[in-house]
Design a protein around this motif. Structure first.
Motif, PDB file in Angstrom:
ATOM      1  N   SER A  15       2.396   3.886   1.224  1.00 62.10           N
ATOM      2  CA  SER A  15       2.687   3.412   3.046  1.00 62.10           C
ATOM      3  C   SER A  15       4.043   3.286   2.862  1.00 62.10           C
ATOM      4  O   SER A  15       4.572   2.466   4.328  1.00 62.10           O
ATOM      5  N   GLU A  16       4.726   2.436   2.192  1.00 61.84           N
ATOM      6  CA  GLU A  16       5.962   2.115   2.144  1.00 61.84           C
ATOM      7  C   GLU A  16       7.149   2.914   2.060  1.00 61.84           C
ATOM      8  O   GLU A  16       6.846   3.884   1.645  1.00 61.84           O
ATOM      9  N   GLN A  61      -1.167  -5.622  -0.580  1.00 63.12           N
ATOM     10  CA  GLN A  61      -2.580  -4.682  -0.786  1.00 63.12           C
ATOM     11  C   GLN A  61      -3.996  -5.290  -2.119  1.00 63.12           C
ATOM     12  O   GLN A  61      -4.693  -5.583  -1.333  1.00 63.12           O
ATOM     13  N   PRO A  62      -3.140  -5.451  -2.999  1.00 65.95           N
ATOM     14  CA  PRO A  62      -3.787  -6.651  -4.324  1.00 65.95           C
ATOM     15  C   PRO A  62      -4.717  -7.322  -3.300  1.00 65.95           C
ATOM     16  O   PRO A  62      -5.932  -7.404  -4.168  1.00 65.95           O
ATOM     17  N   ASP A  70       4.167  -4.772   2.485  1.00 64.64           N
ATOM     18  CA  ASP A  70       2.815  -4.531   2.629  1.00 64.64           C
ATOM     19  C   ASP A  70       2.501  -4.117   1.299  1.00 64.64           C
ATOM     20  O   ASP A  70       1.037  -4.396   1.118  1.00 64.64           O
ATOM     21  N   LEU A  71       3.281  -3.320   0.680  1.00 66.20           N
ATOM     22  CA  LEU A  71       2.533  -2.995  -0.464  1.00 66.20           C
ATOM     23  C   LEU A  71       2.068  -3.712  -1.655  1.00 66.20           C
ATOM     24  O   LEU A  71       1.164  -4.007  -2.399  1.00 66.20           O
ATOM     25  N   GLU A  72       2.501  -4.670  -1.475  1.00 64.62           N
ATOM     26  CA  GLU A  72       2.420  -6.325  -2.629  1.00 64.62           C
ATOM     27  C   GLU A  72       1.441  -6.646  -2.200  1.00 64.62           C
ATOM     28  O   GLU A  72       0.485  -7.803  -2.883  1.00 64.62           O
ATOM     29  N   ARG A  88      -5.002  -8.182  -0.266  1.00 67.30           N
ATOM     30  CA  ARG A  88      -6.529  -8.188   1.187  1.00 67.30           C
ATOM     31  C   ARG A  88      -7.130  -7.741   0.499  1.00 67.30           C
ATOM     32  O   ARG A  88      -8.584  -7.816   0.744  1.00 67.30           O
ATOM     33  N   ILE A  89      -7.687  -6.478  -0.672  1.00 62.43           N
ATOM     34  CA  ILE A  89      -8.210  -5.916  -1.242  1.00 62.43           C
ATOM     35  C   ILE A  89      -9.292  -7.113  -1.831  1.00 62.43           C
ATOM     36  O   ILE A  89     -10.748  -7.169  -1.921  1.00 62.43           O
ATOM     37  N   ARG A 124     -10.395  -0.552   4.769  1.00 57.40           N
ATOM     38  CA  ARG A 124      -9.313   0.108   5.217  1.00 57.40           C
ATOM     39  C   ARG A 124      -8.043   0.018   4.015  1.00 57.40           C
ATOM     40  O   ARG A 124      -7.226   1.184   4.176  1.00 57.40           O
ATOM     41  N   GLU A 125      -8.749  -0.339   3.053  1.00 51.28           N
ATOM     42  CA  GLU A 125      -7.330  -0.941   2.033  1.00 51.28           C
ATOM     43  C   GLU A 125      -7.531   0.125   1.140  1.00 51.28           C
ATOM     44  O   GLU A 125      -6.607   1.355   0.390  1.00 51.28           O
ATOM     45  N   ARG A 149      -6.227   3.635   3.090  1.00 58.21           N
ATOM     46  CA  ARG A 149      -4.635   3.911   3.503  1.00 58.21           C
ATOM     47  C   ARG A 149      -3.931   5.096   2.443  1.00 58.21           C
ATOM     48  O   ARG A 149      -4.279   4.769   1.587  1.00 58.21           O
TER      49      ARG A 149
END
Length: 156
Positions: A154-155, A85-86, A81-83, A88-89, A146-147, A150
């Protein structure tokens, strides 16, 4: 005479796990579907096209095959999920940008081609487009927000 309990009879009548077919990975399914469509298209178009264009089409097909094979090797379960995040932004920013760009083009269209309409008449005639572009921008703002909210780790 020994009688099995009801629960044991039900479990023995079910098929064993090894008998269930393995579901293909989504990217492998995409590769195979695209390959079948591409090959049928090539078979149809190659006799109709001039020789240089048909050769270029074949080369493009080879490049597509190689890139889709690389894509099919990616294991989606290994992506954290952390990978993501960029990405999704970036997608949120793209939504915001396209919403703003759409509203800008709509306003440019209205002021150049319909200068006789007042602002209220413009909204009355083109409210649907306004709503779509504003909703696109708001969806992008929600994604970025949302990002931003967070927790950083979160990982776990």
């Amino acid at each position: 005479m020994e009688i099995e309990p009801e629960a044991e009879r039900r479990s023995s009548s079910q098929s064993p796990e090894w008998a269930e077919p393995e579901k293909p990975k989504p990217l492998v399914l995409l590769r195979n579907t695209e390959r079948s469509w591409r090959l049928k298209t090539l078979e149809t178009l190659t006799p109709l096209l001039p020789e240089p264009i048909a050769d270029q089409l074949g080369e493009v097909s080879i490049v597509a095959e190689e890139s889709l094979n690389e894509l099919a090797d990616i294991d989606l379960e290994q992506i954290s999920d952390l990978e993501l995040q960029p990405l999704r932004i970036q997608i949120g920013l793209v939504f915001i940008g396209f919403g703003a760009l759409g509203i800008m083009f709509l306003m440019l269209y209205l002021y150049t081609l319909h200068p006789h309409l007042s602002a209220i008449e413009q909204v009355q005639h083109y409210w649907y487009q306004y709503v779509w572009f504003v909703c696109l921008g708001v969806a992008g703002l929600f994604m970025v927000g949302r990002e931003a909210m967070r927790p950083p780790n979160s990982e776990e």
